[in-house]
Design an enzyme around this catalytic site. Structure first.
Site, PDB file in Angstrom:
ATOM      1  N   THR A 167      -1.518   4.382   3.187  1.00  0.00           N
ATOM      2  CA  THR A 167      -2.166   5.088   2.081  1.00  0.00           C
ATOM      3  C   THR A 167      -2.221   6.596   2.294  1.00  0.00           C
ATOM      4  O   THR A 167      -1.737   7.349   1.442  1.00  0.00           O
ATOM      5  CB  THR A 167      -3.560   4.496   1.812  1.00  0.00           C
ATOM      6  OG1 THR A 167      -3.421   3.107   1.479  1.00  0.00           O
ATOM      7  CG2 THR A 167      -4.249   5.226   0.667  1.00  0.00           C
ATOM      8  N   SER A 178       0.810  -1.215   0.000  1.00  0.00           N
ATOM      9  CA  SER A 178       0.000   0.000   0.000  1.00  0.00           C
ATOM     10  C   SER A 178       0.845   1.267   0.000  1.00  0.00           C
ATOM     11  O   SER A 178       0.446   2.285  -0.581  1.00  0.00           O
ATOM     12  CB  SER A 178      -0.930   0.015   1.220  1.00  0.00           C
ATOM     13  OG  SER A 178      -1.860  -1.034   1.144  1.00  0.00           O
TER      14      SER A 178
END
Length: 542
Positions: free
Chosen positions: A152, A99
């Protein structure tokens, strides 16, 4: 089903989604053209591959008692009014992305290395779309249902060598002067002295948070980022009521770590005493605040726990996580309705788990008569179990995530009560897919760690759950893998297969809506660096 055949079906499903979405564009209303967008909203479903979108669509359209209004999802709506593309996700010189690198590539438009935050493939800090928007005088925001310092959101507002450096990431985010940050993760924002219940800083935090958030620091220093945020004119929010009242720049930290999973969120949504806002509510607050800037804004919204459900192969929880992102996207699309100044991009950082419904040899259906002339002299009797639609309702009715079943319920029992029989009892009470005591024994079986790596965050335990074949792909060993083992035991009843406990290289969908000339570039086969570049270009930055 043979592996090659299964992979072919997954690929075909992804292509059919793209093709069907693109065909809808022929009848989509044209929107005004503009050189640049005033606002760009990027919504990232962490772990949301085509398979996860397919789960939501199957539930919406086929579940006998679907809660999706008119059986039409927000993804149907954005597909009808916008564009659909497909994006490769890999980080630099590897097949599979994490991520951090993926978010960095979406944020900067440049290739990144595995587990890097806001850095290009050579390790140099790379300017993100959020930072570019800030330079243009726009407001900026980050919203997540995980932690604000998680991989993220970090990729958009920090520059660090590794995603695990969340203490440093929090400092970067504050220094970046992000206008609105709403998520969890208080533990990285408060000094180590907060762990002393008699300290002044602890008492001050208890007063500020109104008892809404667990106060415990994971910092090793005396840096108090909450105090620094106050000095930088942030309105602080630690519960929904405080968030609702906040204005201007807002820092909202509503949990010690992550926010509740979507099953818990759904269960408490109508509770008048609820203190934690939903992902939809945080997104609405962010848009309300950011849209007061006449120059516009950039906002990233992450539905991060789709990924976590995928890692643990928890289909019922993953369905609820997809419903959570669907509700959030519904709100964003409603807000943007009639506007010609906003580009919305919805995508994933990667797919997690290799999920799919599959047909099996288990519980082959009995034959039944059909009124059609083709079946006048024989029964309709498929040779395999193709999965009854009622499974979808049973998945939705799951009462607890697998994580809560183990950590919140089974592990809370006295040690002598942590038996296969009691695990089976909990599972059978909390899900619609019963297991036997024998199956529970397999879930609780352990072995010496075949991948023991001293000092590793996840691979250093000497005794781990017994994964058997493909154990190398279930890397979060410790007790987490009990969830994956439970998934294997209920797989036949769910008609579900999972290929891994980590990420896959499956290309992900890219939905976009806005002025047609700005979203047309998103309707191709791309790499995430290109998605990032096109989002930056939509803001007017070349």
């Amino acid at each position: 089903m043979k592996i090659k055949k299964y992979r072919a079906l997954v690929g075909a499903a992804a292509c059919s989604l793209v093709i069907s979405g693109c065909s809808q564009l022929q009848s989509a209303p044209d929107t005004a053209s503009t050189d640049k967008a005033k606002n760009v909203i990027m919504i990232i479903g962490d772990g949301m591959g085509p398979q996860q979108v397919g789960l939501l669509l199957s539930y919406a359209r086929q579940a006998p008692n679907s809660v999706i209004e008119n059986r039409v999802t927000a993804f149907d709506k954005i597909a009808s009014n916008g564009r659909i593309g497909l994006s490769m996700t890999n980080a630099n010189q590897v097949l599979v992305v994490d991520s951090a690198a993926s978010a960095t590539q979406l944020a900067t438009g440049q290739y990144s290395g595995s587990e890097m935050i806001g850095a290009d493939k050579d390790g140099y800090a790379a300017e993100s779309i959020l930072e570019k928007a800030k330079k243009m005088g726009k407001s900026t925001g980050l919203v997540s249902d995980t932690r604000i310092t998680h991989a993220t959101p970090a990729g958009f507002a920090a520059h660090q060598s590794h995603r695990s450096l969340e203490n440093e990431i929090a400092v970067d985010m504050l220094n970046n002067d992000v206008d609105v940050m709403l998520s969890g993760g208080l533990r990285y924002w408060i000094p180590k002295e907060a762990n002393d219940k008699q300290s002044d800083v602890r008492k001050e935090l208890e007063q500020l948070t109104e008892g809404s958030v667990r106060i415990k620091s994971k910092r090793k220093d005396s840096v108090n980022l909450i105090k620094e945020a106050q000095q930088s004119n942030y309105s602080l929010a630690f519960n929904k009521a405080q968030m609702d009242k906040a204005d201007g720049k807002i820092l909202g930290l509503f949990a010690y770590s992550a926010l509740p999973d979507a099953i818990k969120e759904n269960r408490t949504k109508n509770d008048p005493n609820r203190t934690i806002p939903t992902l939809k509510e945080m997104s609405a607050k962010a848009i309300e605040s950011l849209s007061s800037n006449d120059k516009g804004f950039f906002l990233m919204i992450e539905a991060g726990q789709i990924d976590w459900a995928g890692h643990y192969n928890d289909t019922g929880t993953m369905l609820h996580e997809m419903i959570r992102i669907n509700e959030t996207l519904e709100y964003v699309l409603d807000w943007a309705k009639g506007r010609d100044d906003t580009v919305i991009v919805v995508t994933a950082d990667h797919e997690t788990g290799g999920f799919g419904f599959s047909y099996s040899a288990n519980n082959i259906p009995q034959g039944r008569g059909l009124p059609g002339d083709v079946f006048k002299e024989q029964m309709f009797k498929p040779g395999f179990n193709f999965g009854d639609e009622s499974i979808l309702d049973k998945l939705y009715e799951q009462k607890s995530s697998y994580a809560d079943i183990f950590y919140g319920q089974f592990d809370a029992l006295e040690k002598d009560q942590q038996t296969p029989a009691n695990l089976a009892k909990i599972v059978n009470d909390q899900t619609g897919f019963d297991i036997t005591e024998e199956q529970a024994s397999r879930v609780l079986a352990t072995e010496e760690n075949p991948y023991l790596t001293e000092g590793h965050n996840y691979l250093s335990s000497k005794v781990v759950p017994k994964m058997g074949p493909n154990g190398a792909f279930f890397v979060y060993q410790t007790d987490d893998n009990r969830q994956n083992l439970l998934a294997r035991e209920v797989a036949e009843g769910q008609n579900v297969v999972w290929s891994t406990g980590t990420h896959t290289s499956t290309p992900v969908l890219v939905f976009s809506q806005g002025p047609q000339n700005l979203i047309a570039p998103f309707s191709n086969i791309m790499h995430h660096t290109e998605v990032g570049q096109r989002a930056i270009e939509a803001l007017g930055e070349k």
